[in-house]
Design an enzyme around this catalytic site. Structure first.
Site: not given
Ligand code: ADP
Ligand code: MG
Length: 710
Positions: A399, A602
């Site tokens: 990410d 996430d």
């Protein structure tokens, strides 16, 4: 240095099993080693003590059998020199050999007392219609013992005494000794984690009613203000409210360089305050502290097994009937060609050598060692399952925001259009972003404040995840966000495209401000890369893994940042709820995917990935959804975690090899009647020990990705 919470003076102590605070006067006391433990109830005391007692019992059994081996040895020597007759004045009493009877007297207590646990284990296993190692050993020992006894008491039936009682003693001696050594090695690797908990300090200095008082660490409560002097251990988790110091967090993270702490920093219980005085407020106590959570997670992981173990268990299940068949066939063959004695000898040897017990411990011991080793470095493998997947890993997806970058962007450029001034743009943008919690919003608000722009009240506010924000100011509609947002609103951005492209190529995130449907300005912000991001990516690429970056940011900005990091693949423009989908897409291309994220926004993607690696903040471990949690916020630990998983998996494989090879090579030898049953038992014990020590060796393993630290 005091290491136990329970040895301290004071009225109360913590029950190490259930965690309850107990009154020392009324609690159940147990002295284990040099320490006294206090328990709320007998059941807790039993749970805690059971493993200790069991080991002691094992030791006694081994001692008893070794004594038996010794006695049998002495008898043999005596018999060899023909002394039995001399001492007892008779070699045969009532037609029975004295030697055989004497061995029977030695073997009986050994088989029934020292061997009782194994016989009981066999009985329980058979009752559950399962055949395990105990069953095979019991079959060997009891067959040897019964035949030996008949041999000694009824020589008329079986002929002269032939030494099967000694074989049953010998088998037991090897099996029990093997089990005992195996258990001590195993316990050593498990105990290192438990020890962590005992490193918690026992007392704390707390400010109560304006005075400093010393209290037991068990009595600490949330919001207590605690003082830690230099050299002292921090008693629990909290936030610094006064002072400046450096803290050694090696215990938790494996990182030997002390970490600077100042007002607002998080401190973790059991770490050591080095240089200055710190005053902090407790945020977590007891079982909720990071240390307790870590120990809990590690224990859970150590108890778990990898799917490969299920495979091994299945083989064991199939293996045993085959063994019985081989044993029966060789018995029948030898019975008709060489007679009962040889046949019986071969039967015992096959039963004993065939025991697949090393197979049963191949995986658990390796996982125990791997998980323990990881915990030393602040890498928590949360289950054996991930260890297995790491070997097949193809791609590591990071990410961007908060993982590769610090997630604290700052505004770099402000451009104006259609007659708006810079302070107009900052006023509109800043006023709207005040209501947003996005890192980009914080950057804009800060910039507006630095430019002393006055922020105003706004109308209804709406956050549009992955796109931006909307609101009204003085009845004028305000949109702030990316191209996607402008497109949705039908706002023309063609005229500013060149400006956007230029900013994005510099790795900046450009946000468009539209007022009343017209572009008023562009605010660009840039995030800083995390310290070790470049090296972390390089390490992963060295492992021949593909690296990709996943972000909601636009492609050009993402590519510019990926370029700085050496990442080739970029998956950009992904809405927050599409991240999971992006992982799925990679998986459907046949890839085994690891996802690295900060674990909060996430979470779905981390859960979807084959291996979710969550960067922990060091204090919020339990919340994380990752299969692997990195306690330190250091990206280089990603490579370390993968390497550790691979090493652990390799251990599992070599263990399985060693477990199988003994059986595979020795069964034919035993069936051929060439293996003494005592040596069969010995070989079996050695095969288990090989596996256990091979796993334990993981403790001394060196890690390539660890070079930077040691
Ligand atoms: P990331 O995946 O990098 O964490 P997000 O999904 O949160 O990014 O956001 C994607 C994009 O949406 C951002 O790059 C930005 O252009 C826009 N955006 C999101 N929230 C805001 C906001 N509060 N203000 C302005 N733009 C925003
Ligand atoms: Mg993010």
């Amino acid at each position: 240095m005091k290491e136990s919470t329970t040895n301290e003076p004071g009225k109360t102590a913590r029950d190490p099993v259930c965690g309850m605070t107990v009154d020392k006067e009324t609690a159940i006391k147990r002295k284990i080693g040099d320490r006294t433990y206090y328990f709320c109830a007998q059941s807790c005391a039993d749970v805690y003590e059971e493993p200790e007692r069991e080991l002691k019992r094992m030791k006694r059994r081994v001692a008893l059998t070794l004594l038996g081996v010794l006695a049998a040895g002495v008898l043999k020597i005596v018999a060899l020199f023909g002394l039995v007759g001399a001492i007892m004045s008779l070699e045969v009493i009532g037609g029975l050999e004295v030697y055989g009877l004497a061995i029977f007297l030695v073997a009986t207590p050994i088989v029934w007392i020292a061997g009782f646990s194994i016989i009981k284990g066999a009985y329980l296993s058979l009752r559950n219609r399962k055949i395990n190692m105990d069953v095979l050993v019991t079959a060997g020992v009891l067959a040897g013992y019964m035949y030996g006894a008949i041999n000694a008491f009824f020589p008329a039936i079986t002929g002269q005494y032939q030494g099967y009682l000694e074989i049953s003693i010998g088998i037991l001696a090897f099996v029990l000794l093997g089990k005992y050594i195996e258990e001590t090695i195993r316990r050593k690797s498990a105990a290192s984690i438990r020890k962590l908990l005992e490193l918690r300090p026992t007392t704390a200095t707390v400010i109560r009613d304006g005075k400093e008082v010393e209290v037991s660490a068990d009595e600490l409560q949330i919001d207590d203000v605690i003082i830690v002097k230099p050299g002292e251990k921090i008693p629990t988790d909290g936030v610094v409210i006064e002072g400046y110091s450096s803290v050694d967090e090696k215990l938790l993270t494996g990182e030997s360089i002390p970490v600077e702490k100042t007002v607002g920093s998080n401190v973790i219980g059991a770490t050591v305050n080095k240089t200055g005085m710190l005053k902090f407020k407790a945020t977590k106590v007891g079982e909720d502290t990071a240390l307790s959570q870590i120990v809990h997670l590690v224990e859970e992981a150590q108890a778990s097994s990898a799917p490969v173990q299920k495979f091994a268990d299945r083989i064991v299940g199939k293996f045993v009937p085959v063994v019985f068949t081989v044993a029966a066939v060789s018995f029948i063959f030898w019975y008709f060609t060489a007679g009962f004695s040889t046949a019986f000898f071969a039967l015992l040897a096959v039963l004993l050598i065939a025991c697949p017990c090393a197979l049963g411990i191949a995986t658990p011991t390796a996982i125990l060692a791997g998980v323990g080793k990881g915990a030393e470095y602040g890498v928590l493998l949360r289950s054996g399952e991930y260890v297995e997947k790491a070997r097949k890993l193809n791609i590591v997806v990071f990410d961007k925001t908060g993982t590769l970058t610090k997630g604290e962007p700052s505004v770099t450029d402000v451009k104006t259009f259609n007659g708006f001034t810079e302070s107009d743009v900052l006023m509109f943008a800043g006023s709207v972003e005040k209501s947003s919690e996005h890192p980009l919003a914080e950057a804009i608000v800060k910039k507006a404040k630095d430019a002393t722009v006055k922020l105003v009240d706004i109308g209804a506010f709406e956050a549009l995840p992955g796109r931006g924000v909307k609101s009204t100011i003085n009845n004028r509609s305000v949109f702030l966000g990316n191209r996607k947002l402008m497109q949705e609103q039908g706002i023309e951005t063609l005229g500013i495209e060149a400006d956007l492209v230029k900013l994005e190529n510099e790795g900046k995130t450009a946000m468009i401000l539209a007022v009343d449907g017209k572009v008023a300005g562009v605010v660009a912000a840039m995030d800083t890369l995390k310290e070790n991001a470049v090296e972390a990516i390089r390490q992963i690429k060295e492992m021949h893994l593909q690296v990709a970056m996943l972000t909601g940011d636009n492609e050009r900005t993402a590519k510019a940042i990926a370029g700085q990091l050496g990442i080739d693949d970029v998956i950009a423009n992904v809405l927050p709820w599409e991240k999971e989908q992006a992982i799925y897409k990679l998986q459907s291309e046949g890839k085994v995917v690891a996802m690295v994220g900060d674990g909060i926004n996430d979470a779905p993607a981390l859960a979807k990935a084959d291996i979710g690696i969550a960067l922990g903040s060091g204090t919020d471990i339990a919340k994380e959804t990752g299969g692997i949690v990195l306690i330190r916020d250091d990206l280089r630990d990603v490579a370390l975690a993968i390497e550790l998983s691979k090493k652990t998996m390799r251990k599992i494989n070599t263990n399985l090899f060693w477990a199988f090879i003994y059986n595979a090579v020795m069964i034919p030898v035993a069936a051929a009647g060439l293996l003494n049953p005592i040596f069969a038992a010995g070989a079996m014990a050695i095969s288990s020990l090989t596996v256990v020590s091979n796993s334990a060796l993981l403790k001394t393993a060196k890690f390539k990705s660890k070079k930077y630290n040691d």
